[in-house]
Design a protein around this motif. Sequence first.
Motif, PDB file in Angstrom:
ATOM      1  N   UNK A  58      30.302 -59.478  44.677  1.00  0.00           N
ATOM      2  CA  UNK A  58      30.765 -58.152  44.275  1.00  0.00           C
ATOM      3  C   UNK A  58      30.916 -58.123  42.756  1.00  0.00           C
ATOM      4  N   UNK A  59      30.502 -57.042  42.117  1.00  0.00           N
ATOM      5  CA  UNK A  59      30.652 -56.958  40.657  1.00  0.00           C
ATOM      6  C   UNK A  59      32.122 -56.913  40.269  1.00  0.00           C
ATOM      7  N   UNK A  60      32.430 -57.565  39.138  1.00  0.00           N
ATOM      8  CA  UNK A  60      33.807 -57.609  38.660  1.00  0.00           C
ATOM      9  C   UNK A  60      33.899 -57.044  37.248  1.00  0.00           C
ATOM     10  N   UNK A  61      35.062 -56.546  36.911  1.00  0.00           N
ATOM     11  CA  UNK A  61      35.287 -56.027  35.562  1.00  0.00           C
ATOM     12  C   UNK A  61      35.512 -57.194  34.611  1.00  0.00           C
ATOM     13  N   UNK A  62      35.653 -56.874  33.326  1.00  0.00           N
ATOM     14  CA  UNK A  62      35.926 -57.910  32.326  1.00  0.00           C
ATOM     15  C   UNK A  62      37.260 -58.600  32.579  1.00  0.00           C
ATOM     16  N   UNK A  63      38.105 -57.994  33.417  1.00  0.00           N
ATOM     17  CA  UNK A  63      39.410 -58.567  33.720  1.00  0.00           C
ATOM     18  C   UNK A  63      39.395 -59.366  35.018  1.00  0.00           C
ATOM     19  N   UNK A  80      33.651 -62.917  53.665  1.00  0.00           N
ATOM     20  CA  UNK A  80      34.450 -63.526  52.599  1.00  0.00           C
ATOM     21  C   UNK A  80      35.128 -62.468  51.743  1.00  0.00           C
ATOM     22  N   UNK A  81      34.389 -61.407  51.405  1.00  0.00           N
ATOM     23  CA  UNK A  81      34.937 -60.331  50.573  1.00  0.00           C
ATOM     24  C   UNK A  81      34.360 -59.003  51.048  1.00  0.00           C
ATOM     25  N   UNK A  82      35.113 -57.934  50.794  1.00  0.00           N
ATOM     26  CA  UNK A  82      34.616 -56.604  51.175  1.00  0.00           C
ATOM     27  C   UNK A  82      35.242 -55.556  50.268  1.00  0.00           C
ATOM     28  N   UNK A  83      34.519 -54.508  50.029  1.00  0.00           N
ATOM     29  CA  UNK A  83      35.044 -53.324  49.347  1.00  0.00           C
ATOM     30  C   UNK A  83      34.526 -52.096  50.077  1.00  0.00           C
ATOM     31  N   UNK A  84      35.429 -51.160  50.339  1.00  0.00           N
ATOM     32  CA  UNK A  84      35.072 -49.920  51.019  1.00  0.00           C
ATOM     33  C   UNK A  84      35.359 -48.767  50.068  1.00  0.00           C
ATOM     34  N   UNK A  85      34.421 -47.845  49.955  1.00  0.00           N
ATOM     35  CA  UNK A  85      34.643 -46.679  49.112  1.00  0.00           C
ATOM     36  C   UNK A  85      34.032 -45.448  49.756  1.00  0.00           C
ATOM     37  N   UNK A  86      34.574 -44.299  49.393  1.00  0.00           N
ATOM     38  CA  UNK A  86      34.076 -43.044  49.935  1.00  0.00           C
ATOM     39  C   UNK A  86      32.952 -42.484  49.087  1.00  0.00           C
ATOM     40  N   UNK A 106      37.809 -56.695  41.083  1.00  0.00           N
ATOM     41  CA  UNK A 106      36.771 -55.960  41.806  1.00  0.00           C
ATOM     42  C   UNK A 106      37.135 -54.487  41.723  1.00  0.00           C
ATOM     43  N   UNK A 107      36.333 -53.706  41.038  1.00  0.00           N
ATOM     44  CA  UNK A 107      36.652 -52.288  40.864  1.00  0.00           C
ATOM     45  C   UNK A 107      35.637 -51.416  41.591  1.00  0.00           C
ATOM     46  N   UNK A 108      36.152 -50.369  42.219  1.00  0.00           N
ATOM     47  CA  UNK A 108      35.285 -49.463  42.963  1.00  0.00           C
ATOM     48  C   UNK A 108      34.296 -48.757  42.022  1.00  0.00           C
ATOM     49  N   UNK A 109      34.710 -48.538  40.773  1.00  0.00           N
ATOM     50  CA  UNK A 109      33.813 -47.894  39.815  1.00  0.00           C
ATOM     51  C   UNK A 109      32.549 -48.728  39.614  1.00  0.00           C
ATOM     52  N   UNK A 110      32.717 -50.042  39.454  1.00  0.00           N
ATOM     53  CA  UNK A 110      31.558 -50.919  39.240  1.00  0.00           C
ATOM     54  C   UNK A 110      30.685 -51.005  40.489  1.00  0.00           C
ATOM     55  N   UNK A 111      31.322 -51.031  41.658  1.00  0.00           N
ATOM     56  CA  UNK A 111      30.555 -51.114  42.909  1.00  0.00           C
ATOM     57  C   UNK A 111      29.753 -49.835  43.128  1.00  0.00           C
ATOM     58  N   UNK A 112      30.377 -48.702  42.835  1.00  0.00           N
ATOM     59  CA  UNK A 112      29.664 -47.428  42.988  1.00  0.00           C
ATOM     60  C   UNK A 112      28.450 -47.381  42.048  1.00  0.00           C
ATOM     61  N   UNK A 113      28.644 -47.858  40.825  1.00  0.00           N
ATOM     62  CA  UNK A 113      27.536 -47.865  39.869  1.00  0.00           C
ATOM     63  C   UNK A 113      26.408 -48.777  40.339  1.00  0.00           C
ATOM     64  N   UNK A 114      26.777 -49.914  40.929  1.00  0.00           N
ATOM     65  CA  UNK A 114      25.768 -50.853  41.425  1.00  0.00           C
ATOM     66  C   UNK A 114      25.034 -50.271  42.631  1.00  0.00           C
ATOM     67  N   UNK A 153      22.609 -44.881  46.828  1.00  0.00           N
ATOM     68  CA  UNK A 153      23.289 -43.587  46.768  1.00  0.00           C
ATOM     69  C   UNK A 153      22.383 -42.581  46.076  1.00  0.00           C
ATOM     70  N   UNK A 154      22.385 -41.326  46.528  1.00  0.00           N
ATOM     71  CA  UNK A 154      23.151 -40.793  47.666  1.00  0.00           C
ATOM     72  C   UNK A 154      22.608 -41.268  49.004  1.00  0.00           C
ATOM     73  N   UNK A 155      23.490 -41.231  50.024  1.00  0.00           N
ATOM     74  CA  UNK A 155      23.135 -41.782  51.325  1.00  0.00           C
ATOM     75  C   UNK A 155      22.054 -40.999  52.043  1.00  0.00           C
TER      76      UNK A 155
END
Length: 526
Positions: A493-498, A437-443, A501-509, A516-518
């Motif tokens: 997926x975590x969302x910002x106040x706006x 349904x949803x996905x986010x990819x980050x390095x 879906x932000x990569x910053x919030x996903x990385x923090x989660x 993390x780290x892997x």
Amino acid sequence: MNLSHFLRQTARRHGQEIGFVWGDLTLTWVELDRRVDAMAAALTAKGIAKGDRILVQSKNCHQMFESMFACFRIGAVWVPTNYRQTSDEVAYLAQASGASAMICHCDFPDHAAAVREAVPGIRFVISIGRSEIGEDYDDLVERHMGEAVSPAPVLHDDPCWFFFTSGTTGRPKAAVLTHGQMAFVITNHLCDLMPGTTHADASLVVAPLSHGAGVHQLVQVARGAKTVLLSGDRFDVNEAWALVARWRITNMFTVPTIVKMLTEHPSIDAHDHSSLRYVIYAGAPMYREDQKHALKKLGKVLVQYFGLGEVTGNITVLPPALHELDDGDDVKIGTCGYERTGMQVSIQDDQGREVRSGATGEICVCGPAVFAGYYDNPEANEKAFRNGWFRTGDLGHMDQEGFLYITGRASDMYISGGSNVYPREIEEKVLTHPAIAEVAVLGVPDKTWGEVGVAVCVLRPDAALNERELLGWMDGKVARYKLPKRVFFWEALPRSAYGKITKKNIRAELEARGYLPLDQKIEASA
């Protein structure tokens, strides 16, 4: 022209028509204009003058809507917050904007207290709804009702709105929007996003008026189209479709995640939505699979635009006629459209040189919709502008016909084994799997390859899929170096106040969950 004159013009032409709907409340254009005059008079009586900044902390309501025009009318600057922000975050916005007064919904006493403590220069707080926060908004309106206020004379570059960025890469910054700039933006929206809009139209608000939805409603006022709010601050999909049917809604402004929610909810089939002409989405590109589903449900009414708050949404447009359901040879899949009227886009390298057609670079823009700069932030302004161009921080390329394709945020790109990887390309591929349904990819950092990809997925209801199965399915569909090293499955997926879906919030989660780290030992990803 003072932007508040749009409301007065509409009140003169269509005064007895309904201009605003919120639950059981309806206000005519004349009533709105008189209420705005009254609040403008109240602010003036309290010593507010041209150039003063008024912080507004409120969920969507007619008082918040009116406060925008009341500030404009006396030449003050409207400084709305996102009401979901914390009291400390709002106190910072008050400091950063140099606010001298506050209008605060009664549901947020802690926010008002935090602002008073952080900013001794706050002269007063007005409460929307009776509370101990300050004088009641409606009491002030009643006290000053009947006092006519002429719009303050303004110049093209006089500020009218501090539009705070979402702060995805740091603390929010106040983008200065001006009367002249916003007059162009309104004209441009009517030209490119919703041509033919008149007083016979109606617009549904499904996002906070503090940001893009507020710009959108300014456009409605300019043409006398009524504004309809959801009754509560919680997004209710069934209510949204019921309002579309009841008020014959013709346009709405939203974001891809909300379009997805609207079109995948069963209530879409229970209500008549044939009145819709423009479902405008922005804030992020829409994934192709979601786009196809929305087209199946709504028909050719989708309008995409690309534009940051600093350019007030005015960079590109993809109108309904170019939203195709089938992936034919002549369909430009993945584009966010062509340049908006009066705007120019340049794809540039790190030295500010324009790259060839089809090459990836930073998306830069110039034109009358570009903001006047960040308030009291010369360092940010120096980074944001180069040789007259505003640097969006987004990566992309243009084809020979001038259609723009966004690759992703420059900060999202990662380098794995010396090769650039753009997460959006991988996300598009993952979303073609029927279970996703949803996905986010980050390095993320990796000892061997420098950086590797991590995918966080949300499954469709009743779907079953694991990491090994998804990676096996992807093998051969993207290059090996682009395959995520790990896949995690979450309920949401975590969302910002706006609502983004932000990569910053996903990385923090990911860090909070111990993923993390892997290189540390972690359990199964389900």
